[in-house]
Structures are given as structure tokens and as C-alpha cells.
Write a protein that holds these residues in place. Structure first.
Motif, PDB file in Angstrom:
ATOM      1  N   GLY A   1       0.806  -1.222   0.000  1.00 50.68           N
ATOM      2  CA  GLY A   1       0.000   0.000   0.000  1.00 50.68           C
ATOM      3  C   GLY A   1       0.835   1.266   0.000  1.00 50.68           C
ATOM      4  N   ARG A   2       0.180   2.368   0.366  1.00 48.89           N
ATOM      5  CA  ARG A   2       0.845   3.673   0.431  1.00 48.89           C
ATOM      6  C   ARG A   2       0.938   4.083   1.891  1.00 48.89           C
ATOM      7  N   SER A   3       2.114   4.611   2.267  1.00 48.57           N
ATOM      8  CA  SER A   3       2.328   5.030   3.651  1.00 48.57           C
ATOM      9  C   SER A   3       3.475   6.026   3.725  1.00 48.57           C
ATOM     10  N   SER A   4       3.441   6.844   4.766  1.00 48.47           N
ATOM     11  CA  SER A   4       4.564   7.744   5.044  1.00 48.47           C
ATOM     12  C   SER A   4       5.373   7.235   6.243  1.00 48.47           C
ATOM     13  N   ILE A   5       5.108   6.004   6.685  1.00 45.75           N
ATOM     14  CA  ILE A   5       5.859   5.418   7.796  1.00 45.75           C
ATOM     15  C   ILE A   5       7.156   4.804   7.259  1.00 45.75           C
ATOM     16  N   TRP A   6       8.248   5.135   7.926  1.00 51.49           N
ATOM     17  CA  TRP A   6       9.552   4.555   7.607  1.00 51.49           C
ATOM     18  C   TRP A   6      10.079   3.830   8.834  1.00 51.49           C
ATOM     19  N   ASP A   7      10.734   2.696   8.596  1.00 48.20           N
ATOM     20  CA  ASP A   7      11.255   1.854   9.664  1.00 48.20           C
ATOM     21  C   ASP A   7      12.759   2.074   9.806  1.00 48.20           C
ATOM     22  N   LYS A   8      13.184   2.381  11.022  1.00 48.86           N
ATOM     23  CA  LYS A   8      14.619   2.511  11.276  1.00 48.86           C
ATOM     24  C   LYS A   8      15.135   1.126  11.644  1.00 48.86           C
ATOM     25  N   ILE A   9      16.050   0.602  10.814  1.00 49.23           N
ATOM     26  CA  ILE A   9      16.538  -0.760  11.011  1.00 49.23           C
ATOM     27  C   ILE A   9      17.966  -0.793  11.546  1.00 49.23           C
ATOM     28  N   GLY A  10      18.576   0.359  11.692  1.00 53.74           N
ATOM     29  CA  GLY A  10      19.930   0.472  12.228  1.00 53.74           C
ATOM     30  C   GLY A  10      20.318   1.931  12.265  1.00 53.74           C
ATOM     31  N   PRO A  11      21.479   2.252  12.815  1.00 51.12           N
ATOM     32  CA  PRO A  11      21.918   3.647  12.847  1.00 51.12           C
ATOM     33  C   PRO A  11      22.045   4.216  11.435  1.00 51.12           C
ATOM     34  N   GLY A  12      21.254   5.240  11.135  1.00 49.53           N
ATOM     35  CA  GLY A  12      21.295   5.851   9.808  1.00 49.53           C
ATOM     36  C   GLY A  12      20.767   4.959   8.706  1.00 49.53           C
ATOM     37  N   GLU A  13      19.876   4.000   9.038  1.00 55.04           N
ATOM     38  CA  GLU A  13      19.326   3.068   8.053  1.00 55.04           C
ATOM     39  C   GLU A  13      17.805   3.030   8.152  1.00 55.04           C
ATOM     40  N   TYR A  14      17.149   3.441   7.056  1.00 55.58           N
ATOM     41  CA  TYR A  14      15.687   3.499   6.998  1.00 55.58           C
ATOM     42  C   TYR A  14      15.175   2.775   5.763  1.00 55.58           C
ATOM     43  N   VAL A  15      14.027   2.098   5.924  1.00 55.99           N
ATOM     44  CA  VAL A  15      13.329   1.488   4.792  1.00 55.99           C
ATOM     45  C   VAL A  15      11.866   1.888   4.861  1.00 55.99           C
ATOM     46  N   SER A  16      11.240   2.005   3.700  1.00 56.98           N
ATOM     47  CA  SER A  16       9.812   2.321   3.668  1.00 56.98           C
ATOM     48  C   SER A  16       9.024   1.143   4.224  1.00 56.98           C
ATOM     49  N   ASP A  17       8.083   1.447   5.113  1.00 56.54           N
ATOM     50  CA  ASP A  17       7.260   0.407   5.728  1.00 56.54           C
ATOM     51  C   ASP A  17       6.376  -0.300   4.705  1.00 56.54           C
ATOM     52  N   THR A  18       6.173   0.305   3.539  1.00 56.54           N
ATOM     53  CA  THR A  18       5.326  -0.305   2.515  1.00 56.54           C
ATOM     54  C   THR A  18       5.965  -1.539   1.876  1.00 56.54           C
ATOM     55  N   TYR A  19       7.236  -1.789   2.177  1.00 59.06           N
ATOM     56  CA  TYR A  19       7.935  -2.973   1.668  1.00 59.06           C
ATOM     57  C   TYR A  19       8.215  -3.993   2.768  1.00 59.06           C
ATOM     58  N   VAL A  20       7.671  -3.751   3.973  1.00 57.40           N
ATOM     59  CA  VAL A  20       7.912  -4.633   5.113  1.00 57.40           C
ATOM     60  C   VAL A  20       6.569  -5.190   5.591  1.00 57.40           C
ATOM     61  N   LYS A  21       6.475  -6.508   5.690  1.00 57.79           N
ATOM     62  CA  LYS A  21       5.224  -7.137   6.105  1.00 57.79           C
ATOM     63  C   LYS A  21       5.134  -7.143   7.637  1.00 57.79           C
ATOM     64  N   THR A  22       4.487  -6.073   8.162  1.00 57.30           N
ATOM     65  CA  THR A  22       4.345  -5.955   9.615  1.00 57.30           C
ATOM     66  C   THR A  22       2.986  -6.461  10.086  1.00 57.30           C
ATOM     67  N   GLY A  23       2.041  -6.632   9.149  1.00 57.91           N
ATOM     68  CA  GLY A  23       0.698  -7.047   9.529  1.00 57.91           C
ATOM     69  C   GLY A  23      -0.170  -5.891   9.980  1.00 57.91           C
ATOM     70  N   SER A  24       0.308  -4.666   9.771  1.00 58.16           N
ATOM     71  CA  SER A  24      -0.435  -3.485  10.206  1.00 58.16           C
ATOM     72  C   SER A  24      -0.209  -2.337   9.230  1.00 58.16           C
ATOM     73  N   ASP A  25      -1.223  -1.477   9.099  1.00 62.02           N
ATOM     74  CA  ASP A  25      -1.065  -0.253   8.304  1.00 62.02           C
ATOM     75  C   ASP A  25      -0.555   0.897   9.164  1.00 62.02           C
ATOM     76  N   GLY A  26      -0.426   0.656  10.458  1.00 67.25           N
ATOM     77  CA  GLY A  26       0.023   1.697  11.383  1.00 67.25           C
ATOM     78  C   GLY A  26       1.376   1.367  11.992  1.00 67.25           C
ATOM     79  N   TYR A  27       1.675   2.077  13.056  1.00 65.36           N
ATOM     80  CA  TYR A  27       2.945   1.892  13.755  1.00 65.36           C
ATOM     81  C   TYR A  27       2.942   0.581  14.546  1.00 65.36           C
ATOM     82  N   VAL A  28       4.041  -0.157  14.469  1.00 70.02           N
ATOM     83  CA  VAL A  28       4.190  -1.410  15.225  1.00 70.02           C
ATOM     84  C   VAL A  28       5.384  -1.330  16.181  1.00 70.02           C
ATOM     85  N   ALA A  29       6.072  -0.215  16.173  1.00 64.89           N
ATOM     86  CA  ALA A  29       7.239   0.014  17.033  1.00 64.89           C
ATOM     87  C   ALA A  29       7.153   1.441  17.566  1.00 64.89           C
ATOM     88  N   PRO A  30       7.916   1.763  18.587  1.00 63.73           N
ATOM     89  CA  PRO A  30       7.884   3.131  19.108  1.00 63.73           C
ATOM     90  C   PRO A  30       8.322   4.145  18.053  1.00 63.73           C
TER      91      PRO A  30
END
Length: 124
Positions: free
Chosen positions: A92-121
Motif C-alpha cells: 500500500g501507500r504510507s509515510s511510515i519509515w522503519d529505522k533498522i539500524g543507525p542511519g538506516e531506513y526502509v519504507s514500511d510499505t515494503y515490510v510485512k508488519t501485519g499493520s497499516d500503522g505503527y508497530v514500534a515506538p
């Protein structure tokens, strides 16, 4: 804590009680081990969308520097999430980005979290 400070600290897996005991004396647990144990809760991993190689960016937007590319079949640990550029991906479409390490971000739209919202702090 500044990002520079996080990047400079050793990973929990790089320091063991046994190695610290050899350096600091038998049976002595280092303060760093204690802090890392408390500060590193068990974090879930999530798969990236099947059939995709995923760009890891230095900031939560597609025009930021590409840090690396995750191969197909990768899983990521989401340390925190932050709003950024809106992206359309396989989930889908989202403006949520996942921080996976120091200075490392991926778009949440490519990660299967099972939610359209936030799943982490939220990232601070």
C-alpha cells in the motif's frame, strides 16, 4: 543519545561476559554489558515483500543516500518508526519509515508488519 554515540558503541554480540571477565577480572560483569542487556529488548523481525530487493536509505525519503540494498528474502528488525516521504509499495501507500539500524531506513510499505500503522515506538 546522538546517532554518533550509538554507532560508536559495540554491539551486544561483540562483547560477552566471558571476554569482559578476562579483561576486568574473573566473574566481573562490565557496566556496558548491563546497559546493553537492559537497553536491547527482544525485537521482532519482519520479512520484506517477496520478490523485492529493498533500498536502505540514510534518511526517511527516497532522495536520500542509498546505504545498501537488502537481498530478496531478507528480514529486518524495526528499532523505531518515523514519518517521512509517502511511498507506494506492495503493501500500500504510507509515510511510515522503519529505522533498522543507525542511519538506516526502509519504507514500511515494503515490510510485512501485519499493520497499516505503527508497530514500534516512534523514533526520537
Amino acid at each position: 543519545m546522538a546517532m554518533d554515540e550509538l554507532a560508536a558503541r559495540p554491539k551486544a554480540t561483540e562483547s560477552t561476559g566471558a571476554a569482559d571477565a578476562a579483561e576486568t577480572g574473573a566473574g566481573t560483569e562490565s557496566v556496558l554489558d548491563t546497559v546493553l542487556t537492559v537497553a536491547a529488548p527482544d525485537l521482532a523481525t519482519y520479512p520484506i515483500a517477496p520478490g523485492y530487493r529493498l533500498n536502505v536509505r540514510s534518511a526517511p525519503r527516497t532522495d536520500s543516500r542509498r546505504v545498501r540494498v537488502l537481498p530478496e528474502g531478507s528480514r529486518v528488525t524495526i528499532h523505531c518508526q518515523t514519518p517521512g516521504e509517502s511511498v507506494r509499495g506492495p503493501y500500500g501507500r504510507s509515510s511510515i519509515w522503519d529505522k533498522i539500524g543507525p542511519g538506516e531506513y526502509v519504507s514500511d510499505t515494503y515490510v510485512k508488519t501485519g499493520s497499516d500503522g505503527y508497530v514500534a515506538p516512534r523514533c526520537s
